[in-house]
Design a protein around this motif. Structure first.
Motif, PDB file in Angstrom:
ATOM      1  N   PHE A  66       0.832  -1.202   0.000  1.00 59.47           N
ATOM      2  CA  PHE A  66       0.000   0.000   0.000  1.00 59.47           C
ATOM      3  C   PHE A  66       0.868   1.254   0.000  1.00 59.47           C
ATOM      4  CE2 PHE A  66      -3.821  -2.408   1.324  1.00 59.47           C
ATOM      5  CZ  PHE A  66      -4.727  -1.789   0.499  1.00 59.47           C
ATOM      6  N   SER A  67       1.989   1.207   0.733  1.00 56.29           N
ATOM      7  CA  SER A  67       2.825   2.404   0.814  1.00 56.29           C
ATOM      8  C   SER A  67       3.364   2.773  -0.564  1.00 56.29           C
ATOM      9  CB  SER A  67       3.957   2.199   1.816  1.00 56.29           C
ATOM     10  OG  SER A  67       4.992   1.437   1.241  1.00 56.29           O
ATOM     11  N   ALA A 101     -18.580   3.933   8.419  1.00 51.76           N
ATOM     12  CA  ALA A 101     -18.935   2.532   8.190  1.00 51.76           C
ATOM     13  C   ALA A 101     -17.756   1.619   8.503  1.00 51.76           C
ATOM     14  CB  ALA A 101     -19.379   2.343   6.733  1.00 51.76           C
ATOM     15  N   LEU A 102     -16.571   2.000   8.038  1.00 49.57           N
ATOM     16  CA  LEU A 102     -15.422   1.106   8.230  1.00 49.57           C
ATOM     17  C   LEU A 102     -14.984   1.072   9.691  1.00 49.57           C
ATOM     18  CD1 LEU A 102     -14.131  -0.645   6.187  1.00 49.57           C
ATOM     19  CD2 LEU A 102     -12.266   0.969   5.967  1.00 49.57           C
ATOM     20  N   LEU A 103     -15.030   2.244  10.353  1.00 52.94           N
ATOM     21  CA  LEU A 103     -14.626   2.269  11.755  1.00 52.94           C
ATOM     22  C   LEU A 103     -15.573   1.437  12.607  1.00 52.94           C
ATOM     23  CD1 LEU A 103     -12.856   3.309  14.020  1.00 52.94           C
ATOM     24  CD2 LEU A 103     -14.226   5.366  14.121  1.00 52.94           C
ATOM     25  N   LEU A 104     -16.873   1.596  12.364  1.00 52.19           N
ATOM     26  CA  LEU A 104     -17.846   0.823  13.141  1.00 52.19           C
ATOM     27  C   LEU A 104     -17.728  -0.669  12.835  1.00 52.19           C
ATOM     28  CD1 LEU A 104     -20.951   3.153  13.050  1.00 52.19           C
ATOM     29  CD2 LEU A 104     -19.518   2.578  15.015  1.00 52.19           C
ATOM     30  N   SER A 105     -17.405  -1.016  11.588  1.00 55.35           N
ATOM     31  CA  SER A 105     -17.254  -2.436  11.279  1.00 55.35           C
ATOM     32  C   SER A 105     -16.025  -3.003  11.991  1.00 55.35           C
ATOM     33  CB  SER A 105     -17.169  -2.653   9.775  1.00 55.35           C
ATOM     34  OG  SER A 105     -15.866  -2.457   9.306  1.00 55.35           O
ATOM     35  N   SER A 106     -14.979  -2.192  12.117  1.00 57.72           N
ATOM     36  CA  SER A 106     -13.801  -2.630  12.861  1.00 57.72           C
ATOM     37  C   SER A 106     -14.168  -2.877  14.327  1.00 57.72           C
ATOM     38  CB  SER A 106     -12.717  -1.547  12.773  1.00 57.72           C
ATOM     39  OG  SER A 106     -11.458  -2.111  12.556  1.00 57.72           O
ATOM     40  N   LEU A 168      -4.904   3.513  -5.822  1.00 57.02           N
ATOM     41  CA  LEU A 168      -4.811   3.417  -4.365  1.00 57.02           C
ATOM     42  C   LEU A 168      -6.163   3.113  -3.731  1.00 57.02           C
ATOM     43  CD1 LEU A 168      -3.415   3.781  -1.658  1.00 57.02           C
ATOM     44  CD2 LEU A 168      -3.599   6.230  -1.917  1.00 57.02           C
ATOM     45  N   VAL A 169      -7.175   3.925  -4.057  1.00 59.82           N
ATOM     46  CA  VAL A 169      -8.489   3.735  -3.444  1.00 59.82           C
ATOM     47  C   VAL A 169      -9.101   2.404  -3.891  1.00 59.82           C
ATOM     48  CG1 VAL A 169     -10.780   4.724  -3.135  1.00 59.82           C
ATOM     49  CG2 VAL A 169      -8.794   6.222  -3.260  1.00 59.82           C
ATOM     50  N   GLY A 170      -8.904   2.081  -5.177  1.00 57.28           N
ATOM     51  CA  GLY A 170      -9.448   0.828  -5.689  1.00 57.28           C
ATOM     52  C   GLY A 170      -8.785  -0.387  -5.056  1.00 57.28           C
ATOM     53  N   ASP A 214      -8.670  -1.061   8.133  1.00 55.24           N
ATOM     54  CA  ASP A 214      -9.105   0.213   8.697  1.00 55.24           C
ATOM     55  C   ASP A 214      -7.913   1.146   8.875  1.00 55.24           C
ATOM     56  OD1 ASP A 214     -11.076   1.886   9.459  1.00 55.24           O
ATOM     57  OD2 ASP A 214     -11.244   1.150  11.507  1.00 55.24           O
ATOM     58  N   ILE A 215      -6.768   0.584   9.267  1.00 52.03           N
ATOM     59  CA  ILE A 215      -5.568   1.416   9.433  1.00 52.03           C
ATOM     60  C   ILE A 215      -5.162   2.018   8.090  1.00 52.03           C
ATOM     61  CG2 ILE A 215      -3.101   1.324   9.954  1.00 52.03           C
ATOM     62  CD1 ILE A 215      -3.693  -0.531  12.226  1.00 52.03           C
ATOM     63  N   VAL A 216      -5.227   1.204   7.026  1.00 52.15           N
ATOM     64  CA  VAL A 216      -4.890   1.727   5.700  1.00 52.15           C
ATOM     65  C   VAL A 216      -5.881   2.820   5.297  1.00 52.15           C
ATOM     66  CG1 VAL A 216      -4.717   1.151   3.257  1.00 52.15           C
ATOM     67  CG2 VAL A 216      -3.743  -0.377   4.955  1.00 52.15           C
ATOM     68  N   TRP A 217      -7.160   2.616   5.645  1.00 52.88           N
ATOM     69  CA  TRP A 217      -8.163   3.625   5.293  1.00 52.88           C
ATOM     70  C   TRP A 217      -7.892   4.954   5.995  1.00 52.88           C
ATOM     71  CZ3 TRP A 217     -11.224   4.822   1.605  1.00 52.88           C
ATOM     72  CH2 TRP A 217     -12.205   5.801   1.792  1.00 52.88           C
ATOM     73  N   ILE A 218      -7.366   4.908   7.235  1.00 55.71           N
ATOM     74  CA  ILE A 218      -6.999   6.161   7.917  1.00 55.71           C
ATOM     75  C   ILE A 218      -6.018   6.933   7.046  1.00 55.71           C
ATOM     76  CG2 ILE A 218      -5.868   7.152   9.942  1.00 55.71           C
ATOM     77  CD1 ILE A 218      -6.744   4.664  11.483  1.00 55.71           C
ATOM     78  N   GLY A 219      -5.017   6.217   6.508  1.00 52.65           N
ATOM     79  CA  GLY A 219      -4.055   6.876   5.626  1.00 52.65           C
ATOM     80  C   GLY A 219      -4.726   7.441   4.401  1.00 52.65           C
ATOM     81  N   ILE A 220      -5.670   6.680   3.815  1.00 54.96           N
ATOM     82  CA  ILE A 220      -6.299   7.139   2.566  1.00 54.96           C
ATOM     83  C   ILE A 220      -7.165   8.365   2.812  1.00 54.96           C
ATOM     84  CG2 ILE A 220      -7.981   6.525   0.786  1.00 54.96           C
ATOM     85  CD1 ILE A 220      -6.906   3.740   0.786  1.00 54.96           C
TER      86      ILE A 220
END
Lengths: 231, 137
Positions: A66-67, A101-106, A168-170, A214-220
């Motif tokens: 991802f990086s 949505a992603l945070l709550l799913s985590s 990246l997003v995809g 979820d951690i990767v999504w924080i970066g995105i």
């Protein structure tokens, strides 16, 4: 007296009792530091630890991949070739919904593992189902975003920035989708195979995977969307 | 009963026997501890996420400082996830996990900082396109 006199498993049990928080020291007495805990005195680690640790290594390598996509986006950010800039294509309201949505799913995934540890099949399934529903909501929101962009001619081949953006997003979206398939498989396995050792190991790995996404999504949402919206 | 001063069965009724911990997995703890961790993680994450979205739209923060503030908030939230969701600790049972994480962070840093640094220099040293066209004539 020394723990070396005892079989390893018993020494471990003793250590768990005398040193419950794994601080590596004893509460009282003149014994040395606790055995085990990676010091090589208690034999090979259990399969559960090896499975989890191996998956952790995989996740770190996934994050390294991802990086590379993050680096590509950071480098190509201004390469819009006269097309839309990143601030033109960001819809912060949708991003906020996706993030929620992603945070709550985590969160619900963490709760499902609490239920797994308590060997409660019903609540494990309930929380896994909530996790799946929220993950699906995330994927649908992202699909809607991509659909809207492409319909307006904002496609990956329009500019270097958009190639990096969709890449990246995809890539993250693909991870969440595959994670969803894995989640459905785990629900079926929990239902029909129960909390066998290997099923619990798989649930551990799935939890790690979902939290890492979820951690990767924080970066995105920070690098791509929030910083992009302000530029 | 043997000469042990405690009952081993008391500790073996649960999951596997464990020495080290893998990430996301904490031995011999009740479900309540997991729920507490999840609640704390969610609480901190919500606060940090709201702060991020708010900082992105705030006009009283000096403009160029906003990206830095957002990056700091993101790193803080990643830390929250590592601690409360992935259960990475500084304990001796977590040494291997933390070392692997440190190596991962190092590689990520090299890739990100290296790419941005090199490409920024490349862009700086590149002749502007119009001058290049003039020379080609």
């Amino acid at each position: 007296m020394s723990d070396y006199d005892l079989p390893a498993a018993i020494a471990t049990l003793r250590r768990v009792r005398e040193d419950p928080n794994r601080l590596g020291r004893r509460g009282h007495g003149d014994a040395g530091p606790a055995l085990g805990a990676g010091h090589g005195a208690t034999g090979p680690a259990s399969k559960r630890v090896i499975v989890g640790y191996g998956f952790w290594i995989f996740l770190l390598s996934d994050i390294v991949m991802f990086s590379c996509f993050f680096a590509a986006f950071a480098v190509q950010r201004e390469a819009t070739a006269g097309g839309p800039t990143i601030s033109d294509i960001v819809d912060l309201r949708r991003v906020a919904l996706e993030t929620a949505a992603l945070l709550l799913s985590s969160y619900s995934c963490g709760l499902s593992f609490a239920a797994t540890n308590a060997r409660n099949r019903l609540w494990t399934q309930v929380f896994l189902a909530i996790t799946a529903a929220l993950g699906l909501a995330f994927v649908l929101l992202e699909a809607q975003e991509f659909y809207d962009l492409v319909r307006n001619g904002v496609t990956p081949q329009r500019s270097g920035m958009l190639t990096a953006f969709f890449g990246l997003v995809g890539l993250h979206g693909v991870h969440v989708s595959i994670g969803g398939l894995w989640l459905a498989t785990m629900m079926a396995q929990v239902q029909f195979k129960g909390f066998r050792t290997e099923i619990v190991h798989r649930l551990i790995c799935f939890n790690l995977f979902w939290h890492a996404l979820d951690i990767v999504w924080i970066g995105i949402f920070t690098i791509v969307y929030l910083i992009g919206a302000g530029s | 009963m043997s000469n042990l001063e405690f009952d081993p069965h008391e500790y073996t009724g649960t999951l596997d026997k464990r020495e080290d911990h893998a990430p996301g997995d904490v031995a011999e703890e009740s479900a309540g501890h997991w729920v507490l961790n999840a609640n704390l993680g969610l609480g901190f994450s919500v606060v940090l996420t709201v702060a991020s979205f708010w900082a992105a739209g705030a006009h009283w923060i000096w403009g160029p400082a906003v990206p830095m503030a957002l990056i700091v908030l993101a790193i803080a939230q990643m830390g929250v996830h590592l601690v409360y969701f992935l259960h990475i600790t500084t304990g001796p049972d977590n040494t291997n996990n933390v070392l692997a994480l440190a190596y991962g962070v190092l590689v990520v840093f090299l890739i990100l900082a290296g790419s941005v640094w090199i490409m920024a220099h490349l862009a700086d040293n590149m002749m502007p396109m119009d001058k290049l066209m003039d020379m080609a004539r």
